[in-house]
Design a protein around this motif. Structure first.
Motif, PDB file in Angstrom:
ATOM      1  N   ILE A  54       0.837  -1.203   0.000  1.00 57.41           N
ATOM      2  CA  ILE A  54       0.000   0.000   0.000  1.00 57.41           C
ATOM      3  C   ILE A  54       0.874   1.256   0.000  1.00 57.41           C
ATOM      4  CG2 ILE A  54      -1.651   1.344   1.352  1.00 57.41           C
ATOM      5  CD1 ILE A  54      -2.907  -1.315   2.232  1.00 57.41           C
ATOM      6  N   VAL A  55       1.961   1.225   0.771  1.00 57.97           N
ATOM      7  CA  VAL A  55       2.888   2.359   0.771  1.00 57.97           C
ATOM      8  C   VAL A  55       3.431   2.594  -0.634  1.00 57.97           C
ATOM      9  CG1 VAL A  55       5.123   3.187   1.611  1.00 57.97           C
ATOM     10  CG2 VAL A  55       3.516   2.128   3.209  1.00 57.97           C
ATOM     11  N   ALA A  56       3.805   1.512  -1.310  1.00 60.89           N
ATOM     12  CA  ALA A  56       4.340   1.635  -2.665  1.00 60.89           C
ATOM     13  C   ALA A  56       3.281   2.148  -3.643  1.00 60.89           C
ATOM     14  CB  ALA A  56       4.877   0.282  -3.134  1.00 60.89           C
ATOM     15  N   LEU A  57       2.050   1.697  -3.467  1.00 59.73           N
ATOM     16  CA  LEU A  57       0.963   2.161  -4.326  1.00 59.73           C
ATOM     17  C   LEU A  57       0.765   3.667  -4.183  1.00 59.73           C
ATOM     18  CD1 LEU A  57      -1.522   1.651  -6.180  1.00 59.73           C
ATOM     19  CD2 LEU A  57      -2.856   1.222  -4.082  1.00 59.73           C
ATOM     20  N   LEU A  58       0.773   4.157  -2.924  1.00 63.29           N
ATOM     21  CA  LEU A  58       0.483   5.573  -2.663  1.00 63.29           C
ATOM     22  C   LEU A  58       1.668   6.490  -2.941  1.00 63.29           C
ATOM     23  CD1 LEU A  58      -1.586   5.209   0.650  1.00 63.29           C
ATOM     24  CD2 LEU A  58      -2.450   5.542  -1.675  1.00 63.29           C
ATOM     25  N   PRO A  63       1.408   8.213  -7.884  1.00 63.54           N
ATOM     26  CA  PRO A  63       2.123   9.423  -8.328  1.00 63.54           C
ATOM     27  C   PRO A  63       2.711   9.306  -9.737  1.00 63.54           C
ATOM     28  CG  PRO A  63       2.645   8.991  -6.041  1.00 63.54           C
ATOM     29  CD  PRO A  63       1.859   7.806  -6.529  1.00 63.54           C
ATOM     30  N   LEU A  64       3.299   8.156 -10.078  1.00 63.79           N
ATOM     31  CA  LEU A  64       3.861   7.990 -11.415  1.00 63.79           C
ATOM     32  C   LEU A  64       2.766   7.847 -12.471  1.00 63.79           C
ATOM     33  CD1 LEU A  64       7.024   5.740 -10.969  1.00 63.79           C
ATOM     34  CD2 LEU A  64       6.833   8.224 -11.030  1.00 63.79           C
ATOM     35  N   MET A 265      -6.796   7.557  -9.590  1.00 67.10           N
ATOM     36  CA  MET A 265      -7.101   6.833  -8.350  1.00 67.10           C
ATOM     37  C   MET A 265      -7.974   5.615  -8.628  1.00 67.10           C
ATOM     38  SD  MET A 265      -5.586   8.407  -5.798  1.00 67.10           S
ATOM     39  CE  MET A 265      -6.447   8.203  -4.249  1.00 67.10           C
ATOM     40  N   VAL A 266      -8.953   5.760  -9.509  1.00 71.53           N
ATOM     41  CA  VAL A 266      -9.823   4.633  -9.860  1.00 71.53           C
ATOM     42  C   VAL A 266      -9.009   3.519 -10.498  1.00 71.53           C
ATOM     43  CG1 VAL A 266     -11.735   3.878 -11.326  1.00 71.53           C
ATOM     44  CG2 VAL A 266     -11.889   6.057 -10.108  1.00 71.53           C
ATOM     45  N   VAL A 267      -8.154   3.884 -11.454  1.00 74.63           N
ATOM     46  CA  VAL A 267      -7.332   2.886 -12.156  1.00 74.63           C
ATOM     47  C   VAL A 267      -6.387   2.190 -11.180  1.00 74.63           C
ATOM     48  CG1 VAL A 267      -5.539   2.552 -13.907  1.00 74.63           C
ATOM     49  CG2 VAL A 267      -7.488   4.065 -14.381  1.00 74.63           C
ATOM     50  N   GLY A 268      -5.708   2.963 -10.335  1.00 79.82           N
ATOM     51  CA  GLY A 268      -4.744   2.399  -9.401  1.00 79.82           C
ATOM     52  C   GLY A 268      -5.365   1.438  -8.409  1.00 79.82           C
ATOM     53  N   PHE A 269      -6.473   1.839  -7.797  1.00 83.69           N
ATOM     54  CA  PHE A 269      -7.103   0.977  -6.792  1.00 83.69           C
ATOM     55  C   PHE A 269      -7.850  -0.188  -7.421  1.00 83.69           C
ATOM     56  CE2 PHE A 269      -6.295   4.617  -4.009  1.00 83.69           C
ATOM     57  CZ  PHE A 269      -5.824   3.964  -2.877  1.00 83.69           C
ATOM     58  N   ALA A 270      -8.385  -0.020  -8.627  1.00 86.61           N
ATOM     59  CA  ALA A 270      -9.031  -1.134  -9.319  1.00 86.61           C
ATOM     60  C   ALA A 270      -8.004  -2.216  -9.647  1.00 86.61           C
ATOM     61  CB  ALA A 270      -9.705  -0.647 -10.601  1.00 86.61           C
ATOM     62  N   ASN A 271      -6.819  -1.792 -10.103  1.00 89.66           N
ATOM     63  CA  ASN A 271      -5.751  -2.746 -10.407  1.00 89.66           C
ATOM     64  C   ASN A 271      -5.334  -3.510  -9.149  1.00 89.66           C
ATOM     65  OD1 ASN A 271      -3.376  -3.729 -12.133  1.00 89.66           O
ATOM     66  ND2 ASN A 271      -2.315  -2.734 -10.437  1.00 89.66           N
ATOM     67  N   SER A 272      -5.156  -2.804  -8.047  1.00 89.08           N
ATOM     68  CA  SER A 272      -4.737  -3.459  -6.804  1.00 89.08           C
ATOM     69  C   SER A 272      -5.836  -4.368  -6.252  1.00 89.08           C
ATOM     70  CB  SER A 272      -4.344  -2.413  -5.760  1.00 89.08           C
ATOM     71  OG  SER A 272      -3.162  -1.748  -6.165  1.00 89.08           O
ATOM     72  N   SER A 273      -7.081  -3.971  -6.401  1.00 86.47           N
ATOM     73  CA  SER A 273      -8.195  -4.816  -5.951  1.00 86.47           C
ATOM     74  C   SER A 273      -8.216  -6.128  -6.712  1.00 86.47           C
ATOM     75  CB  SER A 273      -9.526  -4.083  -6.147  1.00 86.47           C
ATOM     76  OG  SER A 273      -9.568  -2.906  -5.368  1.00 86.47           O
ATOM     77  N   LEU A 438       7.611  15.058  -4.044  1.00 86.75           N
ATOM     78  CA  LEU A 438       8.540  14.305  -3.197  1.00 86.75           C
ATOM     79  C   LEU A 438       8.464  12.810  -3.504  1.00 86.75           C
ATOM     80  CD1 LEU A 438      10.589  14.387  -0.873  1.00 86.75           C
ATOM     81  CD2 LEU A 438       8.666  14.152   0.724  1.00 86.75           C
ATOM     82  N   SER A 439       7.244  12.298  -3.744  1.00 85.53           N
ATOM     83  CA  SER A 439       7.062  10.877  -4.061  1.00 85.53           C
ATOM     84  C   SER A 439       7.793  10.511  -5.342  1.00 85.53           C
ATOM     85  CB  SER A 439       5.570  10.552  -4.197  1.00 85.53           C
ATOM     86  OG  SER A 439       4.905  10.692  -2.967  1.00 85.53           O
ATOM     87  N   VAL A 440       7.717  11.382  -6.337  1.00 82.73           N
ATOM     88  CA  VAL A 440       8.404  11.116  -7.607  1.00 82.73           C
ATOM     89  C   VAL A 440       9.910  11.057  -7.387  1.00 82.73           C
ATOM     90  CG1 VAL A 440       8.896  12.007  -9.919  1.00 82.73           C
ATOM     91  CG2 VAL A 440       6.559  12.113  -9.010  1.00 82.73           C
ATOM     92  N   VAL A 441      10.429  11.986  -6.580  1.00 81.49           N
ATOM     93  CA  VAL A 441      11.870  12.017  -6.306  1.00 81.49           C
ATOM     94  C   VAL A 441      12.307  10.757  -5.550  1.00 81.49           C
ATOM     95  CG1 VAL A 441      13.701  13.229  -5.061  1.00 81.49           C
ATOM     96  CG2 VAL A 441      11.990  14.533  -6.344  1.00 81.49           C
TER      97      VAL A 441
END
Length: 505
Positions: A54-58, A63-64, A265-273, A438-441
């Motif tokens: 979850i940390v990696a997802l967020l 972000p990417l 957000m929809v795409v990211g969480f749908a993929n993880s689900s 910061l996340s991107v960096v």
């Protein structure tokens, strides 16, 4: 924006947000969700792995994803043109990404073909009592790579391989809305429905709880292991179709007022689900397999090709209603692979359209027919599996990760993040700011560690006991060639390019 520098008016667009979301999820949900995530989770602390995941997802995945959306949406082109418009010196990153998709496309098709054939094989359990021997010997007729490369065509592989290419090219020739969006609107609901039925069926198998316990029982000590966190970032990175041109291309087809962050957000969480759902279904079935064999789950758990074509046929042989389970599993694998495969080839087609100004149908077949021929010659033969294994390893770890790292360094160093963030915030429901930048960096640093640690490991240990000449030619040689060819392509003139400058937008 300069008055004489307008964006091309006739660029194809998705009809609406839902069409884009289905296409983007279709690209993200692929083989890695079904056969990579469950085993990666199991190996890296079970339930405890969900925390770094979850940390990696967020902090990396979403972000990417926003970054790719911003580049494509703002600059209205496939990867080379979008990077060129971001900064003239960045064009090489776009071509590098396109070439990564060329490599992935030529081997992804063969796995798609295997899955389609095994859907049919499930009806009769054609693999018999020894699925491993059948897959390697009778189906692939795999030769010993130590004796050299053998390009003897395998009929059971070549036929389906050509068929999946033809299907994908027909979809792509129909265009963004009538082809990609329409096929996604059909395939994704079918895929989700089939997979839910598969998961429910697996949960009722004897021993399913044993498999789920093995998957989800947390090993909290793993959280102190840096390799577990790297595995989480790697899983997110490889499963979301980020940083290799797909989401840049797809987002270039969005309307100008699109909500980039809400959609992301929809795409990211749908993929993880879907990944979590896959983990439940796969390990419930593996729990049955372990129970039936009187073994521990650790003795039967596999990932990748071993899960799909070794373990699952064994499970299908033993479970009640095995035929149904087989059709659901391999059918899901086929549909997931097809939507991802279409997105990979679209990156290349869109680039040809941008560069050469050819029509949709012409671009599709200029790209598709030569790629199909190479795909058949390399992977429709007795050397297909070792070739696939090496090229997949190197194009992911030293292609995707390398171009992601290099392009992110350039974007950060040239101060482009604030400008792209401003573009995101113009139309998006969720605003980005310091945390996003910061996340991107930070993710750039994580990618650097992934890239260099893997390079050192493979350099010292080789890869999967393959002969060094084979790994050097089709692994390292291919990865280096991507960079060289990308540089050459980036030097070629853009004929009739509609130049425009967004710096003062």
């Amino acid at each position: 924006m300069s008055s004489s520098n307008a964006t091309p008016a006739k660029r194809a667009t998705f009809s609406g947000r839902n069409a884009f979301i289905l296409a983007a999820i279709g690209s993200a949900v692929g083989l890695g969700n079904i056969w990579r995530f469950p085993y990666t989770t199991y190996e890296n602390g079970g339930g405890a792995f969900i925390i770094p995941y979850i940390v990696a997802l967020l902090t990396a995945g979403i972000p990417l994803l926003f970054l790719d959306f911003a580049i494509g949406h703002r600059h209205r082109g496939a990867a080379p043109l979008s990077f060129r418009r971001l900064n003239r010196h960045f064009e090489v990153f776009g071509w590098w990404q396109v070439l990564v998709n060329v490599i992935i496309g030529i081997y992804y098709a063969v796995v798609l073909g295997w899955a389609a054939v095994y859907t049919y094989f499930s009806l009769t359990k054609a693999w018999g009592d020894k699925p491993v021997d059948f897959f390697v010997g009778e189906f692939l007729k795999m030769g010993d790579i130590a004796n050299g490369i053998s390009f003897e065509f395998v009929g059971m592989v070549v036929g389906p391989l050509i068929a999946v290419w033809i299907i994908a090219l027909i979809v792509l020739a129909l265009g963004v809305e009538k082809g990609i969006a329409k096929s996604s609107s059909i395939l994704m609901p079918v895929l989700v429905t089939m997979f839910i039925v598969l998961v429910i069926s697996s949960l009722f198998l004897p021993g399913a709880a044993k498999g789920l316990n093995a998957l989800f029982t947390p090993d909290w000590t793993k959280l102190a292991d840096p390799s577990v966190w790297i595995a989480a970032y790697g899983q997110i990175f490889f499963s979301l179709s980020i940083c290799f041109g797909i989401m840049i291309t797809y987002s270039s087809y969005l309307k100008k007022d699109a909500d980039l962050t809400g959609t992301g957000m929809v795409v990211g969480f749908a993929n993880s689900s879907f990944e979590v759902l896959a983990g439940i279904g796969v390990f419930a079935a593996l729990g049955f397999m372990a129970t039936a064999a009187g073994q521990e789950v650790s003795e039967v758990a596999k990932g990748g090709i071993g899960l799909a074509f070794f373990a699952f046929p064994t499970i299908i042989n033993e479970v009640p209603m095995g035929t149904l389970l087989g059709v659901l599993f391999f059918g899901s694998l086929t549909f997931a692979a097809l939507t991802s495969f279409i997105s990979v080839i679209e990156v290349i087609i869109a680039t040809v359209q941008d560069k050469l100004k050819f029509g949709r149908v012409a671009s599709t077949f200029i790209v598709g027919l030569p790629m199909m021929a190479v795909s058949v010659v390399l992977f429709g033969t007795t050397t297909g599996l070792p070739m696939l294994d090496v090229m997949d390893k190197f194009v992911n770890n030293f292609g995707i990760v390398a171009v992601a790292f290099a392009s992110l360094v350039a974007i950060v160093a040239k101060g482009k993040l604030s400008m792209l963030g401003h573009h995101i915030n113009k139309t998006s429901s969720i605003k980005v700011g310091t945390f996003w930048r910061l996340s991107v960096v930070v993710t750039t640093g994580v990618l650097a560690f992934m890239l260099f640690s893997e390079a050192i490991k493979v350099s010292n240990e080789g890869y999967e006991n393959y002969p060094s000449w084979f790994v050097n030619s089709f692994g390292w040689g291919m990865a280096v060639a991507l960079v060289i060819v990308a540089f050459i392509l980036s030097r070629l003139k853009w004929h009739n390019e509609t130049e425009f400058n967004l710096e003062n937008e």
